[in-house]
Design a protein around this motif. Structure first.
Motif, PDB file in Angstrom:
ATOM      1  N   LYS A 193       0.664   8.373  22.603  1.00 52.23           N
ATOM      2  CA  LYS A 193       1.155   9.718  22.666  1.00 52.23           C
ATOM      3  C   LYS A 193       1.889   9.954  21.489  1.00 52.23           C
ATOM      4  O   LYS A 193       2.811  10.829  21.566  1.00 52.23           O
ATOM      5  CB  LYS A 193       1.650  10.111  23.939  1.00 52.23           C
ATOM      6  CG  LYS A 193       0.785  10.128  25.216  1.00 52.23           C
ATOM      7  CD  LYS A 193       1.472  10.516  26.257  1.00 52.23           C
ATOM      8  CE  LYS A 193       0.850  10.293  27.578  1.00 52.23           C
ATOM      9  NZ  LYS A 193      -0.600  10.630  27.772  1.00 52.23           N
ATOM     10  N   VAL A 194       1.574   9.632  20.435  1.00 50.51           N
ATOM     11  CA  VAL A 194       2.227   9.674  19.143  1.00 50.51           C
ATOM     12  C   VAL A 194       0.947  10.619  18.233  1.00 50.51           C
ATOM     13  O   VAL A 194      -0.031  10.335  18.069  1.00 50.51           O
ATOM     14  CB  VAL A 194       2.686   8.570  18.535  1.00 50.51           C
ATOM     15  CG1 VAL A 194       3.082   8.657  16.980  1.00 50.51           C
ATOM     16  CG2 VAL A 194       3.580   7.641  19.079  1.00 50.51           C
ATOM     17  N   ASP A 195       1.587  11.569  17.568  1.00 46.17           N
ATOM     18  CA  ASP A 195       0.892  12.327  16.570  1.00 46.17           C
ATOM     19  C   ASP A 195       0.069  11.358  15.623  1.00 46.17           C
ATOM     20  O   ASP A 195       0.636  10.627  14.810  1.00 46.17           O
ATOM     21  CB  ASP A 195       1.513  13.224  15.960  1.00 46.17           C
ATOM     22  CG  ASP A 195       0.752  14.157  15.040  1.00 46.17           C
ATOM     23  OD1 ASP A 195      -0.450  14.060  15.270  1.00 46.17           O
ATOM     24  OD2 ASP A 195       1.522  15.194  14.202  1.00 46.17           O
ATOM     25  N   PRO A 196      -1.228  11.242  15.720  1.00 45.71           N
ATOM     26  CA  PRO A 196      -1.959  10.424  14.858  1.00 45.71           C
ATOM     27  C   PRO A 196      -2.474  10.948  13.464  1.00 45.71           C
ATOM     28  O   PRO A 196      -3.204  10.587  12.667  1.00 45.71           O
ATOM     29  CB  PRO A 196      -3.230   9.968  15.575  1.00 45.71           C
ATOM     30  CG  PRO A 196      -3.460  11.086  16.337  1.00 45.71           C
ATOM     31  CD  PRO A 196      -2.278  11.959  16.665  1.00 45.71           C
ATOM     32  N   SER A 197      -1.831  12.448  13.210  1.00 50.51           N
ATOM     33  CA  SER A 197      -2.341  13.164  12.052  1.00 50.51           C
ATOM     34  C   SER A 197      -2.159  12.518  10.549  1.00 50.51           C
ATOM     35  O   SER A 197      -3.160  12.516   9.852  1.00 50.51           O
ATOM     36  CB  SER A 197      -1.744  14.420  11.942  1.00 50.51           C
ATOM     37  OG  SER A 197      -0.323  14.365  11.993  1.00 50.51           O
ATOM     38  N   LEU A 198      -1.071  11.768  10.297  1.00 53.66           N
ATOM     39  CA  LEU A 198      -1.101  11.050   9.325  1.00 53.66           C
ATOM     40  C   LEU A 198      -1.922   9.921   8.943  1.00 53.66           C
ATOM     41  O   LEU A 198      -2.560   9.787   8.036  1.00 53.66           O
ATOM     42  CB  LEU A 198       0.511  10.479   9.157  1.00 53.66           C
ATOM     43  CG  LEU A 198       1.039  10.174   7.725  1.00 53.66           C
ATOM     44  CD1 LEU A 198       2.100  10.120   7.406  1.00 53.66           C
ATOM     45  CD2 LEU A 198       0.720   8.240   7.854  1.00 53.66           C
ATOM     46  N   ALA A 199      -2.169   9.304  10.195  1.00 50.14           N
ATOM     47  CA  ALA A 199      -3.267   8.162  10.032  1.00 50.14           C
ATOM     48  C   ALA A 199      -4.481   8.708   9.750  1.00 50.14           C
ATOM     49  O   ALA A 199      -5.548   8.188   8.924  1.00 50.14           O
ATOM     50  CB  ALA A 199      -3.127   7.337  11.311  1.00 50.14           C
ATOM     51  N   LEU A 200      -5.028   9.676  10.378  1.00 47.00           N
ATOM     52  CA  LEU A 200      -6.125  10.387  10.431  1.00 47.00           C
ATOM     53  C   LEU A 200      -6.326  11.045   8.792  1.00 47.00           C
ATOM     54  O   LEU A 200      -7.366  10.962   8.200  1.00 47.00           O
ATOM     55  CB  LEU A 200      -6.330  11.413  11.300  1.00 47.00           C
ATOM     56  CG  LEU A 200      -6.646  11.069  12.682  1.00 47.00           C
ATOM     57  CD1 LEU A 200      -6.467  12.164  13.834  1.00 47.00           C
ATOM     58  CD2 LEU A 200      -7.713  10.143  13.093  1.00 47.00           C
ATOM     59  N   GLY A 201      -5.163  11.642   8.245  1.00 52.53           N
ATOM     60  CA  GLY A 201      -5.295  11.858   6.938  1.00 52.53           C
ATOM     61  C   GLY A 201      -5.628  10.709   6.161  1.00 52.53           C
ATOM     62  O   GLY A 201      -6.414  11.014   5.132  1.00 52.53           O
ATOM     63  N   ARG A 202      -5.145   9.626   6.259  1.00 55.78           N
ATOM     64  CA  ARG A 202      -5.173   8.617   5.486  1.00 55.78           C
ATOM     65  C   ARG A 202      -6.698   8.048   5.668  1.00 55.78           C
ATOM     66  O   ARG A 202      -7.549   7.662   4.442  1.00 55.78           O
ATOM     67  CB  ARG A 202      -4.542   7.253   5.829  1.00 55.78           C
ATOM     68  CG  ARG A 202      -3.069   7.317   5.471  1.00 55.78           C
ATOM     69  CD  ARG A 202      -2.881   7.278   3.758  1.00 55.78           C
ATOM     70  NE  ARG A 202      -3.079   5.891   3.414  1.00 55.78           N
ATOM     71  CZ  ARG A 202      -4.129   5.594   2.420  1.00 55.78           C
ATOM     72  NH1 ARG A 202      -4.551   6.614   1.848  1.00 55.78           N
ATOM     73  NH2 ARG A 202      -4.090   4.469   2.047  1.00 55.78           N
ATOM     74  N   VAL A 203      -7.421   8.206   6.725  1.00 54.97           N
ATOM     75  CA  VAL A 203      -8.793   7.890   6.867  1.00 54.97           C
ATOM     76  C   VAL A 203      -9.679   8.861   5.973  1.00 54.97           C
ATOM     77  O   VAL A 203     -10.578   8.244   5.499  1.00 54.97           O
ATOM     78  CB  VAL A 203      -9.160   7.988   8.504  1.00 54.97           C
ATOM     79  CG1 VAL A 203     -10.611   7.638   8.678  1.00 54.97           C
ATOM     80  CG2 VAL A 203      -8.447   6.919   9.219  1.00 54.97           C
ATOM     81  N   GLN A 204      -9.264  10.059   6.075  1.00 51.62           N
ATOM     82  CA  GLN A 204     -10.045  10.995   5.432  1.00 51.62           C
ATOM     83  C   GLN A 204      -9.830  10.703   3.842  1.00 51.62           C
ATOM     84  O   GLN A 204     -11.005  11.096   3.290  1.00 51.62           O
ATOM     85  CB  GLN A 204      -9.577  12.461   5.593  1.00 51.62           C
ATOM     86  CG  GLN A 204     -10.464  13.531   4.918  1.00 51.62           C
ATOM     87  CD  GLN A 204     -11.805  13.588   5.429  1.00 51.62           C
ATOM     88  OE1 GLN A 204     -11.972  13.251   6.684  1.00 51.62           O
ATOM     89  NE2 GLN A 204     -12.718  13.950   4.539  1.00 51.62           N
TER      90      GLN A 204
END
Length: 238
Positions: A193-204
């Motif tokens: 339940k932690v915001d994964p947006s930074l990780a997903l940004g790295r994936v992109q």
């Protein structure tokens, strides 16, 4: 390709990026390994779909007989890039797929020989059909991509909390395993339940980097356009 990264190293990298270095109860290693395999398959598919000169390639020989037109595909077969009949050690001839509407017309052809065409089509999930039927024993080389082989590990006990041994490795080509690691980080953060947006940004970011770099493997020579209108045997050379 000699940049293989062990499964154990990738699991450790995921734990470092999710502050789970000493916490094996909420997300055990066996679960992270599952996520790593899913993400490795995604990267493998991406590299296959980009085309160009292949990063992964295998040749499967199929031996025909005088009676059958259909043959089982190899157990690890995934995608086909080309096929050829081997008439001798010095003569191989490419064969091409027929379209469904052409099937009836091509059944009028008989046998295989160097001066005649042969055609194929994959049918169902595990067979390939040749038209006309071979009518003799030949070797047909299927060239393409094998399925991705999942990475495996052994664990300290039946709960799978911690890895005991994980020698399997994934070839990250040029650090591209970071794509896998950050995808898994996002999965773990979502479960935390932690915001994964930074990780997903790295994936992109890594997805864009890989798409640009992977297609340009032979930097001095662009891929040639394939003629899909002309007669498919026009460019054949012994």
């Amino acid at each position: 390709m000699a940049a293989a990264v062990s499964l154990a190293a990738m699991v450790t990298s995921v734990r470092r990026r999710t502050n789970l270095e000493r916490s094996f109860n909420f997300i055990p290693d066996i679960e992270i390994v599952e996520y790593v395999n899913e993400s490795c398959q995604d990267l493998y598919d991406l590299l296959c779909e980009l085309g160009g000169q292949e990063w992964y390639r295998k040749t499967w020989p199929i031996v025909t007989n005088a009676t059958d037109s259909e043959y089982p595909l190899p157990p690890d077969f995934y995608k086909l890039t080309s096929a050829e009949i081997v008439y001798s050690s010095s003569i191989q001839r490419p064969i091409y797929p027929y379209m469904e509407k052409e099937r009836a017309a091509y059944t009028l052809l008989t046998g295989w020989n160097i001066g005649a065409l042969a055609w194929y089509r994959m049918i169902g999930k595990d067979k390939i059909r040749f038209i006309p039927s071979p009518a003799a024993q030949y070797t047909v080389n299927l060239n393409g991509y094998p399925v991705f082989t999942k990475l495996t590990a052994t664990y300290t006990d039946s709960t799978g909390k911690q890895i005991l041994n994980a020698l399997d490795a994934f070839d990250g080509i040029n650090g591209w395993e970071a794509y896998v690691i950050w995808k898994v980080v996002a999965m773990c953060q979502a479960k935390q339940k932690v915001d994964p947006s930074l990780a997903l940004g790295r994936v992109q970011e890594l997805d864009q980097r890989i798409r640009i770099a992977a297609q340009n493997r032979d930097m001095g020579n662009a891929e040639r356009v394939q003629d899909v209108i002309g007669f498919p045997d026009d460019d054949w050379v012994c």
